[in-house]
Design a protein around this motif. Structure first.
Motif, PDB file in Angstrom:
ATOM      1  N   LEU A 269      -6.744   0.348 -10.734  1.00  0.00           N
ATOM      2  CA  LEU A 269      -6.866   0.723  -9.323  1.00  0.00           C
ATOM      3  C   LEU A 269      -8.327   0.991  -8.969  1.00  0.00           C
ATOM      4  O   LEU A 269      -8.835   0.501  -7.951  1.00  0.00           O
ATOM      5  CB  LEU A 269      -6.006   1.953  -9.044  1.00  0.00           C
ATOM      6  CG  LEU A 269      -6.016   2.490  -7.610  1.00  0.00           C
ATOM      7  CD1 LEU A 269      -5.533   1.434  -6.629  1.00  0.00           C
ATOM      8  CD2 LEU A 269      -5.161   3.748  -7.514  1.00  0.00           C
ATOM      9  N   ALA A 270      -8.996   1.749  -9.820  1.00  0.00           N
ATOM     10  CA  ALA A 270     -10.402   2.051  -9.577  1.00  0.00           C
ATOM     11  C   ALA A 270     -11.265   0.793  -9.663  1.00  0.00           C
ATOM     12  O   ALA A 270     -12.201   0.605  -8.872  1.00  0.00           O
ATOM     13  CB  ALA A 270     -10.892   3.102 -10.566  1.00  0.00           C
ATOM     14  N   HIS A 271     -10.947  -0.068 -10.613  1.00  0.00           N
ATOM     15  CA  HIS A 271     -11.714  -1.308 -10.770  1.00  0.00           C
ATOM     16  C   HIS A 271     -11.552  -2.204  -9.544  1.00  0.00           C
ATOM     17  O   HIS A 271     -12.532  -2.748  -9.011  1.00  0.00           O
ATOM     18  CB  HIS A 271     -11.247  -2.033 -12.032  1.00  0.00           C
ATOM     19  CG  HIS A 271     -11.935  -3.327 -12.285  1.00  0.00           C
ATOM     20  ND1 HIS A 271     -13.302  -3.445 -12.424  1.00  0.00           N
ATOM     21  CD2 HIS A 271     -11.437  -4.598 -12.427  1.00  0.00           C
ATOM     22  CE1 HIS A 271     -13.625  -4.711 -12.650  1.00  0.00           C
ATOM     23  NE2 HIS A 271     -12.515  -5.426 -12.644  1.00  0.00           N
ATOM     24  N   GLY A 272     -10.302  -2.345  -9.077  1.00  0.00           N
ATOM     25  CA  GLY A 272     -10.056  -3.223  -7.934  1.00  0.00           C
ATOM     26  C   GLY A 272     -10.588  -2.683  -6.621  1.00  0.00           C
ATOM     27  O   GLY A 272     -10.868  -3.456  -5.700  1.00  0.00           O
ATOM     28  N   LEU A 273     -10.728  -1.361  -6.527  1.00  0.00           N
ATOM     29  CA  LEU A 273     -11.295  -0.763  -5.313  1.00  0.00           C
ATOM     30  C   LEU A 273     -12.802  -0.580  -5.419  1.00  0.00           C
ATOM     31  O   LEU A 273     -13.443  -0.137  -4.464  1.00  0.00           O
ATOM     32  CB  LEU A 273     -10.633   0.591  -5.044  1.00  0.00           C
ATOM     33  CG  LEU A 273      -9.154   0.535  -4.657  1.00  0.00           C
ATOM     34  CD1 LEU A 273      -8.558   1.935  -4.606  1.00  0.00           C
ATOM     35  CD2 LEU A 273      -8.965  -0.171  -3.318  1.00  0.00           C
TER      36      LEU A 273
END
Length: 294
Positions: A269-273
């Motif tokens: 989630l953090a990577h994609g955001l």
């Protein structure tokens, strides 16, 4: 980058002209190109010659024992961080999911059983030992979640926050005095990043056709391989895969699988955001409820 790829082809495959060069994927560490529908050339964003040599050696070691196809290296260029291999059939599961993912369980169980059965002593220095403490993973997940919590639907935030507030499972215990002395408690040869983006399948038949990107292969807890399957394919496919797995997992493994899957989802989630492609975040949000309640 395409001009660099053409130069690499000219250097390593003299006379081989690329008629087409198409970007086919990118991650945090690598960018991949397809050449004429036949070759995949994967380029590291930051070349690490030793890591490239190690991955080529891992592929050579895994190919004879894997019941699923793995990349067949055509050439490598460690100084450039490049590996070129023959294109495997099929498409990545994260972009082309199969109609019935339960069909993946039997071949995945057989694959993981064969991989995890490799005697650690036979690997020598081929892969690193990855013994990252679970408590540290939870702390990292908590920090990453803090930065992206606003993007999680309010009704689902309690699931993540209760998980992050709980104690992590215990780290694996040594199964023998030799493991205890070597610090390799429960460790086996693992792909160590067995997410849907690294599994190829025929979208029509649901047949698995390959396992790619062995950059993170390590001697580590087998729960790490199962955790990505739990996150990306769901608890039911995980349970079915386990039913077809003839390796050994300790009694606490399922607790670690769930824990690792949840940490990995927060990471995606953090990577994609953040720096990565948005589809990582979209998949994380789509799978959040089943991952944190399964």
């Amino acid at each position: 980058m395409p001009s660099d790829v053409r130069a690499l082809l000219a250097r390593h495959l003299p006379g081989r002209e690329a008629r087409s060069l198409v970007p086919v994927g990118q991650g945090l560490d690598n960018v991949a190109y397809e050449i004429d529908g036949e070759l995949i050339v994967r380029c590291a964003r930051e070349p690490d010659p030793e890591a490239t040599r190690a991955e080529v050696a891992v592929l050579a070691a895994v190919a004879p024992i894997s019941p699923l196809p793995v990349p067949e290296v055509v050439f490598s260029d460690p100084s450039a961080g490049v590996i070129a291999y023959r294109r495997l059939p099929g498409r990545p599961l994260h972009r082309h999911p199969v109609a019935d993912p339960r069909r993946l369980a039997e071949p995945l169980g057989a694959f993981l059983g064969a991989l995890h059965a490799v005697p650690p002593a036979s690997l020598g220095e081929l892969v690193p030992l990855d013994r990252y403490p679970l408590a540290d993973l939870r702390e990292e997940a908590a920090q990453e979640y803090e930065a992206v919590a606003a993007h999680v639907p309010p009704e689902h935030r309690r699931l993540v926050e209760d998980f992050l507030a709980a104690d992590p499972p215990a780290d694996p215990l040594a199964e023998s005095p030799e493991e205890a002395a070597a610090g390799t408690a429960g460790a086996r040869l693992c792909h160590n990043d067995l997410g849907a983006e690294h599994l190829l399948a025929d979208p029509g038949t649901g047949t698995l056709t390959g396992v790619i990107d062995w950059t993170d292969a390590a001697l580590t807890d087998p729960a790490r391989d199962f955790a990505r399957l739990y996150r990306d394919l769901g608890p039911e496919v995980y349970e079915l895969t386990l039913a077809h797995y003839d390796g050994r997992l300790d009694d606490a493994a399922t607790g670690r699988v769930r824990f690792l899957a949840r940490c990995a989802l927060v990471e995606d989630l953090a990577h994609g955001l953040g720096p990565g492609p948005r589809h990582y975040a979209d998949a994380a949000l789509a799978h959040l409820v089943r991952t944190f309640t399964g």
